[in-house]
Design an enzyme around this catalytic site. Structure first.
Site, PDB file in Angstrom:
ATOM      1  N   GLU A 234       1.142   7.349   3.012  1.00 26.01           N
ATOM      2  CA  GLU A 234      -0.239   6.960   2.682  1.00 26.01           C
ATOM      3  C   GLU A 234      -1.250   7.495   3.695  1.00 26.01           C
ATOM      4  OE1 GLU A 234      -0.017   2.723   2.379  1.00 26.01           O
ATOM      5  OE2 GLU A 234       0.862   2.789   0.384  1.00 26.01           O
TER       6      GLU A 234
ATOM      7  N   GLU B 133       6.057   3.216  -4.856  1.00 27.87           N
ATOM      8  CA  GLU B 133       6.098   1.819  -4.402  1.00 27.87           C
ATOM      9  C   GLU B 133       5.328   0.932  -5.369  1.00 27.87           C
ATOM     10  OE1 GLU B 133       4.443   0.919  -0.543  1.00 27.87           O
ATOM     11  OE2 GLU B 133       5.359   2.660   0.381  1.00 27.87           O
TER      12      GLU B 133
HETATM   13  C1  GAL Z   1       2.268   0.064   1.274  1.00 28.85           C
HETATM   14  C2  GAL Z   1       3.018   0.729   2.406  1.00 28.85           C
HETATM   15  C3  GAL Z   1       4.318   0.006   2.683  1.00 28.85           C
HETATM   16  C4  GAL Z   1       4.092  -1.471   2.775  1.00 28.85           C
HETATM   17  C5  GAL Z   1       3.425  -1.948   1.532  1.00 28.85           C
HETATM   18  C6  GAL Z   1       3.169  -3.431   1.528  1.00 28.85           C
HETATM   19  O1  GAL Z   1       0.954   0.459   1.199  1.00 28.85           O
HETATM   20  O2  GAL Z   1       3.286   2.061   2.110  1.00 28.85           O
HETATM   21  O3  GAL Z   1       4.858   0.499   3.863  1.00 28.85           O
HETATM   22  O4  GAL Z   1       3.291  -1.736   3.881  1.00 28.85           O
HETATM   23  O5  GAL Z   1       2.180  -1.294   1.395  1.00 28.85           O
HETATM   24  O6  GAL Z   1       2.372  -3.827   0.478  1.00 28.85           O
END
Ligand code: GAL
Length: 674
Positions: free
Chosen positions: A145, A298
């Site tokens: 990110e 994710e």
């Molecule tokens: C994302 C990040 C992850 C974790 C997740 C939690 O943005 O890539 O590492 O922090 O959020 O919501």
């Protein structure tokens, strides 16, 4: 055959080795076929500068491979270790107010600092040389990110170089930035800094150019790592994960051109029904950036952050959301993270294996989703032309559009890019039609309607592009406060929306935003709020006029249709229900059909994905009454033929391989209460 990927971020360095063995067993039980390792593992991989310790990672990827599980390998550069901070204090990011951040969280790096860039390249090269030809490697996940913004001295030097390339001379910069106002005139490049905390309002052109610079600078940092990977001889695809919905630090179109695979992290911002529309928005955007299949890197397993609380997401919803992404081209459903952390900053984030362990509703949901995705395997293979979704309407997405609306002191503080774009997308989603996003300059001839919900600052090339679309018979719909300024945020004089006046056939002499408690009615029954404009018709005709307020009787929505196409202007903001009706009317006018017309308004979301083996109708039932769905095909979820009808329970899903081919006429689907 290509498969749908299922799994998530796997952080074994948090756990003793006994847990790794259990992880393999549980992953196999759940049908996990892909994990992402190493995302924040820098301190474990390089415990001291130049000293590497990758034995543990060798073991992890070996165990994964033995268990038949592939992996994305991340470069850990989003989280430099404490030794780095100590050795290179100048490589810590600086806030606009001059505060230099320290170690203690993640993303503590100044993207332009030479020491950071060197260290990032070295660790990327080390990993690429060691794992670049590992048989279990599915791809490279560079960084995480991108989006840490630095306002310190390194950023200053790099920004000055970027500005020199952009403007060529300080005079050109002064002209573009309108520095005659408030005595901001620069005399030399070294006087220009990143925008920092200042006494009163900052210069908007300065702010937007800095955003553009940051996107380019982070892309350069990404590209250096990608080059190291390629130089080490690895041929695995390279991605980095974008972030939705709030992250707006990147020009995703420019970045997507450099990615072998576009991937995204998507976290819903509401546990309410609008979250379903949000899934569609994130997925349509990412597919469009990718120009074809992409990957959901994710999402959260069983929790949705909702203001102060972590709201629960049940398994039905997790499954529907996952399929909402897959229906729109994702090559799988990955999560943050595999096993819930026992400590650290995100211990309370949900995971595929919750704190309660495998004997839990949460893990049962993980197993259920894994089994389901296994049954949908054939969906993953894209058609030869790579187009996974067929859309007849498009929406312009533009990073500059967002950045412009973040500048201070606009006519209304409520102007918000993502809100505007999402409102239009939501209306289209509610109408049940497929939607693409496009960039300025894209080939849009095939779209029957092109929406530009918001684009305050517009360059000449975009004006030409829109003009050609209308000249070619397209129907353009432009939202308020679009085209009022050039790409340097300079207002185009002579009446708004300066750059689009001719195309739209209107001339606006006054912007008249409303107070928070004010609304206006239109003569077609619509309600609007926040914004009105005094519109003079100079070629367009009014399609809706105000019935109340100071502008009663004057145009609010116009349309110029004296040429081959239509250029429509909304000089106000329709409330969502009115926007829904307006959009539905346009779709009807152009014969743009919902994917399953009978499903609109029933809570059943229908999305068609094209594949190498035919077309797949995804039916995601967000409503609360079972429905009977009948049409030609075969439900991959249950194995049942659909010709005689199947029941989709409330909260449930079906994925039908349709009997008619993906390019033939769309099969007819019937719907009735079950
Ligand atoms: C994302 C990040 C992850 C974790 C997740 C939690 O943005 O890539 O590492 O922090 O959020 O919501």
């Amino acid at each position: 055959m290509t498969t749908l990927l299922f799994g998530g971020d796997y952080n074994p360095e948090q756990w003793p080795r006994e847990v790794w063995a259990e992880d393999m067993t549980l992953m196999r039980r759940a049908g996990v076929n892909t994990v992402t390792v190493g995302v924040f593992s820098w301190a474990s991989l390089e415990p001291r500068e130049g000293e590497y310790d990758a034995g543990w990672l060798d073991d992890v990827v070996g165990m994964l491979h033995d268990a038949g599980i592939g992996f994305f390998l991340a470069t850990p550069t989003a989280s430099p270790p404490p030794w780095f901070t100590r050795a290179h204090p100048d490589a810590m990011p600086v806030r606009p107010d001059g505060t230099r951040l320290t170690h203690g969280s993640r993303d503590t790096y100044a993207i332009s600092a030479p020491a950071y860039r060197d260290a990032a390249r070295r660790i990327a090269r080390f990993l690429a040389e060691r794992y670049g030809d590992h048989p279990g490697l599915r791809g490279w996940h560079v960084h995480n990110e991108y989006g840490t913004i630095d306002h310190g001295p390194h950023a200053e030097a790099a920004f000055q170089r970027w500005l020199q390339r952009r403007f060529g001379s300080v005079e050109a910069l002064n002209d573009a930035w309108y520095t005659a106002f408030w005595s901001q005139r620069y005399d030399a490049w070294d006087q220009v800094t990143p925008p920092r905390t200042t006494q009163y309002l900052a210069n908007p052109a300065h702010a937007v150019d800095f955003k553009r610079f940051c996107s380019d600078e982070m892309l350069a940092a990404f590209t250096e790592q990608k080059d190291e990977i390629l130089a080490a001889g690895s041929t695995a695809p390279v991605t980095t994960n974008f972030m939705l919905p709030t992250w707006n630090h990147l020009d995703q179109w420019a970045w997507s051109d450099r990615l072998d695979l576009v991937s995204v992290d998507h976290y819903l911002d509401t546990p309410g029904p609008d979250g379903e529309a949000h899934v569609a928005y994130g997925a349509d955007l990412t597919r469009s950036w990718a120009g074809g299949p992409w990957l959901l890197m994710e999402q959260s397993a069983s929790g949705i952050r909702d203001g102060a609380r972590l709201a629960h997401k049940d398994t039905d919803r997790m499954i529907r959301n996952s399929l909402g992404y897959v229906a729109r081209g994702s090559q799988g459903s990955l999560f943050f993270q595999w096993r819930a952390s026992a400590g650290g900053s995100e211990a309370w984030h949900s995971a595929l294996v919750p704190h309660a362990g495998p004997d839990s509703e949460g893990f049962a949901g993980t197993v259920e989703l894994g089994a389901l995705l296994g049954r949908l395997e054939e969906v993953a293979e894209p058609p030869a032309d790579g187009r996974v979704v067929d859309a007849d309407v498009a929406v312009l997405w533009d990073a500059d559009g967002w950045w412009s609306l973040e500048t201070p002191h606009l006519p209304h503080d409520g102007l918000d890019y993502a809100t505007e774009v999402r409102a239009t997308h939501r209306a289209l989603w509610r109408a049940g039609v497929a939607v693409d996003f496009v960039r300025s300059g894209a080939d849009v001839a095939r779209y029957r309607v092109l929406f530009v919900p918001s684009l305050m600052a517009t360059d000449a090339a975009t004006v030409t592009w829109l003009t050609q679309y209308v000249a070619g018979g397209g129907h353009l719909v432009v939202g308020r406060f679009t085209g009022v300024a050039d790409e340097h945020q300079r207002v185009v004089a002579g009446g708004y929306p300066g750059l689009l006046r001719d195309l739209l056939g209107v001339r606006v002499t006054e912007l008249r935003p409303l107070a928070d408690d004010e609304t206006r009615r239109l003569n077609d029954g619509a309600t609007c709020d926040q914004w009105t404009e005094r519109v003079h018709l100079t070629g367009a005709r009014a399609v809706a006029t105000y019935t109340d307020g100071e502008l009663a009787g004057l145009p609010a929505v116009t349309r110029r249709d004296d040429g081959p196409g239509v250029a429509a202007d909304g000089a106000t903001r329709l409330v969502q229900e009115s926007l829904d009706r307006f959009v539905a009317g346009l779709l009807a006018e152009h014969g743009v059909q919902a994917v399953v017309p009978a499903a609109v308004g029933t809570g059943l979301e229908a999305v068609r994905r094209r594949g190498a083996h035919g077309s797949y109708l995804f039916l995601l039932h967000h409503g609360d009454r079972p429905l009977r769905v009948t049409g030609p095909g075969h439900d991959l979820v249950t194995g049942a033929a659909t010709d005689g009808g199947i029941t989709v329970r409330a909260g449930g899903v079906a994925v039908v391989r349709e009997t008619a081919g993906s390019d033939g006429p769309a099969p007819h689907w019937l719907l009735e209460p079950a």
